[in-house]
Write an enzyme that holds these catalytic residues in place. Structure first.
Site, short mmCIF file in Angstrom:
data_model
loop_
_atom_site.label_atom_id
_atom_site.label_comp_id
_atom_site.label_asym_id
_atom_site.label_seq_id
_atom_site.Cartn_x
_atom_site.Cartn_y
_atom_site.Cartn_z
CG HIS A 74 -3.36 3.30 2.30
ND1 HIS A 74 -3.73 2.92 1.03
CD2 HIS A 74 -3.35 2.16 3.05
CE1 HIS A 74 -3.92 1.61 1.01
NE2 HIS A 74 -3.70 1.13 2.22
CB CYS A 127 -0.93 0.01 1.20
SG CYS A 127 -2.15 -1.30 1.13
CG ASN A 184 -6.55 -1.27 0.87
OD1 ASN A 184 -5.89 -0.70 0.00
ND2 ASN A 184 -6.00 -1.81 1.95
N1 ACO Z 1 -18.20 -9.88 8.37
C1 ACO Z 1 -18.62 -10.23 9.60
N2 ACO Z 1 -17.77 -10.55 10.59
C2 ACO Z 1 -16.46 -10.52 10.31
C3 ACO Z 1 -15.96 -10.17 9.04
C4 ACO Z 1 -16.89 -9.85 8.05
N3 ACO Z 1 -16.54 -9.51 6.80
N4 ACO Z 1 -14.63 -10.20 9.07
C5 ACO Z 1 -14.28 -10.57 10.31
N5 ACO Z 1 -15.38 -10.76 11.06
C6 ACO Z 1 -15.49 -11.18 12.44
C7 ACO Z 1 -14.24 -11.88 12.91
O1 ACO Z 1 -14.28 -13.23 12.53
C8 ACO Z 1 -14.34 -11.67 14.42
O2 ACO Z 1 -15.23 -12.65 14.93
P1 ACO Z 1 -14.87 -13.39 16.30
O3 ACO Z 1 -14.77 -12.32 17.34
O4 ACO Z 1 -16.01 -14.33 16.46
O5 ACO Z 1 -13.56 -14.08 16.03
C9 ACO Z 1 -15.01 -10.31 14.53
O6 ACO Z 1 -15.61 -10.04 13.27
C10 ACO Z 1 -14.05 -9.19 14.88
O7 ACO Z 1 -12.91 -9.33 14.05
P2 ACO Z 1 -11.69 -8.36 14.15
O8 ACO Z 1 -10.57 -8.84 13.32
O9 ACO Z 1 -11.43 -8.04 15.59
O10 ACO Z 1 -12.33 -7.03 13.50
P3 ACO Z 1 -11.65 -5.66 13.40
O11 ACO Z 1 -12.47 -4.68 14.08
O12 ACO Z 1 -10.19 -5.70 13.70
O13 ACO Z 1 -11.78 -5.37 11.82
C11 ACO Z 1 -10.45 -5.41 9.85
C12 ACO Z 1 -11.19 -6.24 10.90
C13 ACO Z 1 -11.46 -4.55 9.15
C14 ACO Z 1 -9.76 -6.35 8.86
C15 ACO Z 1 -9.40 -4.53 10.55
O14 ACO Z 1 -8.63 -5.30 11.43
C16 ACO Z 1 -8.48 -3.81 9.58
O15 ACO Z 1 -8.89 -2.93 8.89
N6 ACO Z 1 -7.17 -4.15 9.61
C17 ACO Z 1 -6.16 -3.43 8.86
C18 ACO Z 1 -6.29 -3.58 7.38
C19 ACO Z 1 -5.17 -2.78 6.75
O16 ACO Z 1 -5.03 -1.62 6.99
N7 ACO Z 1 -4.32 -3.40 5.96
C20 ACO Z 1 -3.12 -2.72 5.55
C21 ACO Z 1 -3.11 -2.36 4.21
S1 ACO Z 1 -3.42 -3.67 3.11
C22 ACO Z 1 -2.07 -3.82 2.04
O17 ACO Z 1 -1.03 -3.29 2.25
C23 ACO Z 1 -2.24 -4.75 0.89
#
Ligand code: ACO
Length: 332
Positions: free
Chosen positions: A255, A114, A285
């Site tokens: 970003h 990214c 993203n």
């Molecule tokens: N729909 C419903 N529930 C979901 C989904 C979904 N699409 N995805 C995950 N969940 C569930 C999980 O399984 C978890 O359930 P559990 O508690 O029963 O295990 C619950 O939701 C909470 O999951 P978390 O991972 O804690 O959710 P979080 O609030 O952290 O959000 C997310 C997840 C959106 C992926 C977040 O962590 C994020 O944005 N991370 C960073 C992404 C990023 O910036 N990447 C870098 C750039 S990418 C690149 O460089 C290519």
């Protein structure tokens, strides 16, 4: 004589096909409400089968030439930031050179996930500042749908396809142009966000395909925590280094990975929300494309004027992160 680099045009390309949160509800166990509240994303664009990253990037380059009123033959170099190259080699830059008609340009790729666009922009800037080149195109382009597992709800809701590009040219005007870059890497983050197979470590095999190792793997929670702290830190550090505060910024183009990461950075910068360019709800993203795509939309919406202090900040796989400070060079 002093020469600085400035962005003389910005353009983008997004595919027509829209994948909404509602569509994803039918593909994996998720809800539109969960996706919107946890990420800020409502829909994303998906490139058609048979087309690749270079096709989107070439369209962005052609759009740049139209906007600036130049012939593609005038471009001297093309740098493409991507983690979804059409193929290992030739570089996507080479394919873009051919498809955009920029036959006089050299071309190569940069991979920094990214953060790729800011890394590539820093490289392009050096060619201009050295005085050896006067028209360099820097592209950020990714077909994330090609490496997204649409059976994995943890990742498939996040990503989309797009390309954005800027043209860099030299200027004698010390008041405008690229001011500074701050770029960082931390290879210990490699295991938290990666595409495991298809490289020299795990070449494609029946086993790698069966294990879904050709799709994005992300430990979302860990990446989120790191991203929140590093993107905010680097954004604040670059403006303070130059004696500015958030109040001096006319536009912040972050970003677009997660609206909550953007929120945290905006709070640390202490800037008003109307000075932040956000389009994650429409595109998700798009990895290397998010910043030039958001910049291009900001330009189209009349949010950029001559002498405006503009900040870019990013965070991505690697880990990699960084920021860029510039003064915008021209009125719409
Ligand atoms: N729909 C419903 N529930 C979901 C989904 C979904 N699409 N995805 C995950 N969940 C569930 C999980 O399984 C978890 O359930 P559990 O508690 O029963 O295990 C619950 O939701 C909470 O999951 P978390 O991972 O804690 O959710 P979080 O609030 O952290 O959000 C997310 C997840 C959106 C992926 C977040 O962590 C994020 O944005 N991370 C960073 C992404 C990023 O910036 N990447 C870098 C750039 S990418 C690149 O460089 C290519």
């Amino acid at each position: 004589m002093y020469k600085n680099a400035y962005i003389s045009a910005v353009a983008h390309y997004v595919p027509e096909k829209v994948l909404t949160n509602f569509d994803l509800e039918k593909m994996v166990d998720t809800s539109g409400e969960w996706i919107r509240t946890r990420t800020g994303i409502k829909e994303r664009r998906i490139l058609e089968d048979g087309k690749a990253t270079s096709d989107m990037a070439a369209e962005a380059v052609k759009n740049i030439c139209k906007l600036r009123g130049i012939d593609p033959m005038e471009i001297e170099g093309i740098i493409v930031a991507t983690v979804t190259p059409d193929m290992f080699f030739p570089s996507t830059g080479n394919l873009v050179q051919e498809k955009s008609g920029a036959k006089n340009a050299w071309s190569f790729d940069v991979a920094a996930a990214c953060s790729g666009f800011l890394y590539a922009l820093s490289i392009g800037t050096q060619y201009i500042k050295a005085g050896t080149h006067s028209k360099i195109v820097v592209v950020g382009a990714d077909k994330m749908s090609a490496i997204t597992n649409y059976r994995d709800r943890n990742t498939c809701v996040l990503f989309g396809d797009a390309a954005g590009a800027v043209l860099l040219e030299p200027t004698d005007d010390e008041q405008i142009g690229l001011i500074d870059f701050m770029l960082f890497s931390d290879g210990s983050g490699a295991e938290y966000l990666k595409l495991k197979a298809g490289g020299s470590l795990y070449p494609a095999s029946l086993e790698t395909v069966a294990n879904d190792w050709h799709f994005i793997y992300q430990d979302g929670k860990y990446v989120f925590k790191f991203a929140v702290s590093k993107m905010a830190e680097v954004a604040v550090n670059i403006i303070e280094k130059h004696g500015y505060s958030g109040k001096d910024l006319k536009l912040f183009v972050p970003h677009q990975a997660n609206l909550r990461i953007i929120d945290a950075t905006v709070k640390r910068l202490g800037i008003d929300y109307d000075k932040v360019m956000i389009n994650i709800e429409k595109f998700g993203n798009t990895t290397a494309a998010t910043i030039p795509l958001a910049l291009s939309e900001a330009w189209e919406q009349g949010k950029l004027n001559k002498n405006d202090l503009v900040l870019f900040a990013t965070f991505g796989g690697g880990f990699t992160w960084g920021s860029t400070l510039l003064r915008w060079a021209y009125d719409k």
